[in-house]
Design a protein around this motif. Structure first.
Motif, PDB file in Angstrom:
ATOM      1  N   VAL A 160       0.821  -1.207   0.000  1.00  0.00           N
ATOM      2  CA  VAL A 160       0.000   0.000   0.000  1.00  0.00           C
ATOM      3  C   VAL A 160       0.858   1.262   0.000  1.00  0.00           C
ATOM      4  O   VAL A 160       0.617   2.215  -0.753  1.00  0.00           O
ATOM      5  N   ALA A 161       1.887   1.305   0.839  1.00  0.00           N
ATOM      6  CA  ALA A 161       2.677   2.527   1.004  1.00  0.00           C
ATOM      7  C   ALA A 161       3.459   2.897  -0.252  1.00  0.00           C
ATOM      8  O   ALA A 161       3.714   4.079  -0.510  1.00  0.00           O
ATOM      9  N   THR A 162       3.840   1.890  -1.045  1.00  0.00           N
ATOM     10  CA  THR A 162       4.642   2.147  -2.242  1.00  0.00           C
ATOM     11  C   THR A 162       3.841   2.033  -3.532  1.00  0.00           C
ATOM     12  O   THR A 162       4.409   2.167  -4.623  1.00  0.00           O
ATOM     13  N   SER A 163       2.533   1.780  -3.423  1.00  0.00           N
ATOM     14  CA  SER A 163       1.654   1.619  -4.600  1.00  0.00           C
ATOM     15  C   SER A 163       2.241   0.622  -5.593  1.00  0.00           C
ATOM     16  O   SER A 163       2.395   0.908  -6.785  1.00  0.00           O
ATOM     17  N   GLN A 164       2.559  -0.556  -5.094  1.00  0.00           N
ATOM     18  CA  GLN A 164       3.121  -1.615  -5.919  1.00  0.00           C
ATOM     19  C   GLN A 164       2.399  -2.935  -5.671  1.00  0.00           C
ATOM     20  O   GLN A 164       1.811  -3.158  -4.619  1.00  0.00           O
ATOM     21  N   MET A 165       2.482  -3.808  -6.671  1.00  0.00           N
ATOM     22  CA  MET A 165       2.059  -5.195  -6.539  1.00  0.00           C
ATOM     23  C   MET A 165       3.275  -6.063  -6.822  1.00  0.00           C
ATOM     24  O   MET A 165       3.970  -5.858  -7.825  1.00  0.00           O
ATOM     25  N   VAL A 166       3.535  -7.025  -5.940  1.00  0.00           N
ATOM     26  CA  VAL A 166       4.707  -7.883  -6.055  1.00  0.00           C
ATOM     27  C   VAL A 166       4.256  -9.314  -6.291  1.00  0.00           C
ATOM     28  O   VAL A 166       3.408  -9.833  -5.565  1.00  0.00           O
ATOM     29  N   GLY A 167       4.803  -9.954  -7.316  1.00  0.00           N
ATOM     30  CA  GLY A 167       4.531 -11.357  -7.595  1.00  0.00           C
ATOM     31  C   GLY A 167       5.666 -12.218  -7.069  1.00  0.00           C
ATOM     32  O   GLY A 167       6.841 -11.922  -7.309  1.00  0.00           O
ATOM     33  N   THR A 191      11.040 -13.633  -6.916  1.00  0.00           N
ATOM     34  CA  THR A 191      10.089 -12.771  -7.600  1.00  0.00           C
ATOM     35  C   THR A 191       9.704 -13.343  -8.953  1.00  0.00           C
ATOM     36  O   THR A 191      10.510 -13.971  -9.642  1.00  0.00           O
ATOM     37  N   LEU A 192       8.473 -13.098  -9.363  1.00  0.00           N
ATOM     38  CA  LEU A 192       7.997 -13.488 -10.685  1.00  0.00           C
ATOM     39  C   LEU A 192       8.477 -12.464 -11.710  1.00  0.00           C
ATOM     40  O   LEU A 192       8.747 -11.302 -11.372  1.00  0.00           O
ATOM     41  N   PRO A 193       8.588 -12.845 -12.986  1.00  0.00           N
ATOM     42  CA  PRO A 193       9.050 -11.896 -14.009  1.00  0.00           C
ATOM     43  C   PRO A 193       8.099 -10.721 -14.131  1.00  0.00           C
ATOM     44  O   PRO A 193       6.881 -10.867 -14.035  1.00  0.00           O
ATOM     45  N   GLY A 194       8.684  -9.535 -14.297  1.00  0.00           N
ATOM     46  CA  GLY A 194       7.892  -8.311 -14.418  1.00  0.00           C
ATOM     47  C   GLY A 194       7.608  -7.652 -13.088  1.00  0.00           C
ATOM     48  O   GLY A 194       7.135  -6.512 -13.039  1.00  0.00           O
ATOM     49  N   SER A 195       7.874  -8.341 -12.007  1.00  0.00           N
ATOM     50  CA  SER A 195       7.590  -7.815 -10.665  1.00  0.00           C
ATOM     51  C   SER A 195       8.757  -6.965 -10.174  1.00  0.00           C
ATOM     52  O   SER A 195       9.922  -7.280 -10.455  1.00  0.00           O
ATOM     53  N   PRO A 196       8.485  -5.865  -9.440  1.00  0.00           N
ATOM     54  CA  PRO A 196       7.176  -5.413  -8.975  1.00  0.00           C
ATOM     55  C   PRO A 196       6.436  -4.617 -10.045  1.00  0.00           C
ATOM     56  O   PRO A 196       7.043  -4.059 -10.960  1.00  0.00           O
ATOM     57  N   TYR A 197       5.102  -4.542  -9.904  1.00  0.00           N
ATOM     58  CA  TYR A 197       4.254  -3.791 -10.819  1.00  0.00           C
ATOM     59  C   TYR A 197       3.859  -2.475 -10.159  1.00  0.00           C
ATOM     60  O   TYR A 197       3.327  -2.463  -9.049  1.00  0.00           O
ATOM     61  N   PRO A 210       9.182   0.878   4.960  1.00  0.00           N
ATOM     62  CA  PRO A 210       7.892   0.227   5.186  1.00  0.00           C
ATOM     63  C   PRO A 210       7.038   0.203   3.924  1.00  0.00           C
ATOM     64  O   PRO A 210       6.916   1.210   3.222  1.00  0.00           O
ATOM     65  N   VAL A 211       6.455  -0.944   3.616  1.00  0.00           N
ATOM     66  CA  VAL A 211       5.643  -1.084   2.408  1.00  0.00           C
ATOM     67  C   VAL A 211       4.153  -1.243   2.711  1.00  0.00           C
ATOM     68  O   VAL A 211       3.308  -1.028   1.865  1.00  0.00           O
ATOM     69  N   GLN A 212       3.807  -1.653   3.944  1.00  0.00           N
ATOM     70  CA  GLN A 212       2.422  -1.880   4.346  1.00  0.00           C
ATOM     71  C   GLN A 212       1.741  -2.914   3.434  1.00  0.00           C
ATOM     72  O   GLN A 212       0.899  -2.591   2.605  1.00  0.00           O
TER      73      GLN A 212
END
Length: 393
Positions: free
Chosen positions: A51-58, A68-74, A383-385
């Motif tokens: 939430v804090a970094t506005s990212q999605m991590v695979g 990590t999955l390819p393309g991550s983080p989004y 912190p990434v939340q």
């Protein structure tokens, strides 16, 4: 678990972007009822919202290593709120403050490609959402609104199949969490102090919603925070139980409780509500085998560190019974969500307050439902939340 020859390259590329510490040595996490250690097992793909970094991590566990999955983080265009994966694993939906976005999933690699030309399929900042078992309806709600919404989508692309959102009015403007029964006949919505809304559901209708009913909270000072359904086990056509996580539902210093109901009769089973060792049940995870259910509390009476309670599920003389496991399992600060991976090997917990952000549990050798914490790490530069987690099916 499929072999991924690119795993080392993906990790290297990710860490060039400034994720110092992401794959440092795994910190130890204590867990009642099970051991603490490492694993050589692998998992299916999971996706975490920071939430804090506005990212999605695979991510996935590859022979005991968090990878990590390819393309991550989004990178997301706005702070994320909720996440849902379609049961056919074709599409992943992310709710943000800027609306709901759809991603197509490459199931051979886990990589995501944003759909709809990068534009949201809905402007709703959904607090909670889930996709029905036909993968054609995205059911979601927004806290502060008194409606539950159903968005008709394509099972293959995740894009809109209709420009009209179907709605049903809820008896409260508070929306905590939604769940759809695996047989596609009911939706539950936890609506805080107003209890839990029960909504008949039929995916074959133009408007899939029926007339809303309500299950009141157990205690007038309590609130419904989380809901879930059992899986459909072998020999059945419908789930056996459904669950509601409420505050102020039991006695003692940690008053959060897990309520369990017979799905066919909508009657609370004997012994319910069950003590969970915490104050605020944020997520309920019935295991895919139908043998166990876990509930995580955001905090306990002693502080922000969360705890996971587990229960075995048995049936005798047509009566369903929940029996608490011998002790709870430690997690991080302010845990928000639990998920089981597609290999049915790991349970993951996402901790909004960190310490750490993500914990992966194996089932210990006793096979008695006890969870052993074996993987724990950050999901970005803290912190990434870590606010939500979802898994492929």
């Amino acid at each position: 678990m499929r072999t991924r020859y690119w795993a080392g390259l993906a990790v290297a590329a990710f860490c060039l972007t400034g994720c110092k510490g992401f794959f440092d040595a795994l910190p130890s996490t204590g867990g009642g009822g099970g051991g603490t250690g490492t694993t050589t097992l692998s998992s299916g793909d999971i996706y975490v919202l920071n939430v804090a970094t506005s990212q999605m991590v695979g991510l996935f566990v590859n022979a005991g290593k968090l990878t990590t999955l390819p393309g991550s983080p989004y990178t997301l265009s706005a702070a994320p709120i909720a996440i849902a994966v379609a049961p056919n694993d074709a599409s992943l939906y992310v709710s943000t403050l800027g609306g709901i976005f759809v991603y197509n999933i490459d199931t051979s690699t886990g990589q995501l490609t944003i759909g709809n030309s990068g534009q949201p399929i809905s402007s709703d900042p959904a607090t909670s959402m889930q996709v029905d078992s036909t993968s054609t309806w995205l059911v979601e709600g927004v806290s502060g609104a008194s409606n539950l919404f159903a968005i008709h989508v394509s099972a293959s692309t995740g894009l809109l199949a209709s420009n009209t959102e179907q709605t049903v009015v809820l008896p409260s403007t508070t929306l905590e969490q939604v769940a759809i029964s695996p047989d596609n006949t009911f939706v539950l919505a936890a609506i805080g102090s107003a209890g839990t809304a029960t909504v008949p559901f039929n995916p074959n209708n133009a408007n899939p919603f029926g007339t809303v009913g309500t299950i009141n909270v157990k205690n007038a000072n309590g609130a419904a925070l989380s809901v879930a359904f059992d899986p459909v086990v072998t020999g059945s056509t419908a789930p056996r139980l459904f669950y509601i996580g409420e505050t102020v539902a039991t006695s003692g210093s940690n008053t959060g409780g897990l309520r369990a109901f017979n799905f066919s009769t909508v009657k609370e089973i004997t012994g319910s509500p069950f003590a969970i060792g915490g104050l605020a049940p944020s997520s309920i995870l019935p295991l895919s085998t139908g043998d166990f259910v876990y509930v995580v509390s955001k905090q306990t009476s002693s502080g922000a560190t969360g705890v996971i309670a587990g229960f075995s599920i048995t049936s005798a003389n047509s009566a369903l019974t929940l029996t608490a496991l011998s002790s709870g399992f430690a997690t991080g600060a302010n845990p928000q969500a639990l998920v089981e991976d597609s290999t049915h090997t790991f349970v993951f917990a996402a901790d909004f307050g960190g310490s750490p952000d993500l914990i992966g549990y194996n089932f210990d050798a006793t096979k008695a439902g006890n969870l052993d914490p074996v993987i724990s790490n950050a999901t970005g530069t803290d912190p990434v939340q870590a606010g939500a987690v979802a898994a492929l099916h």
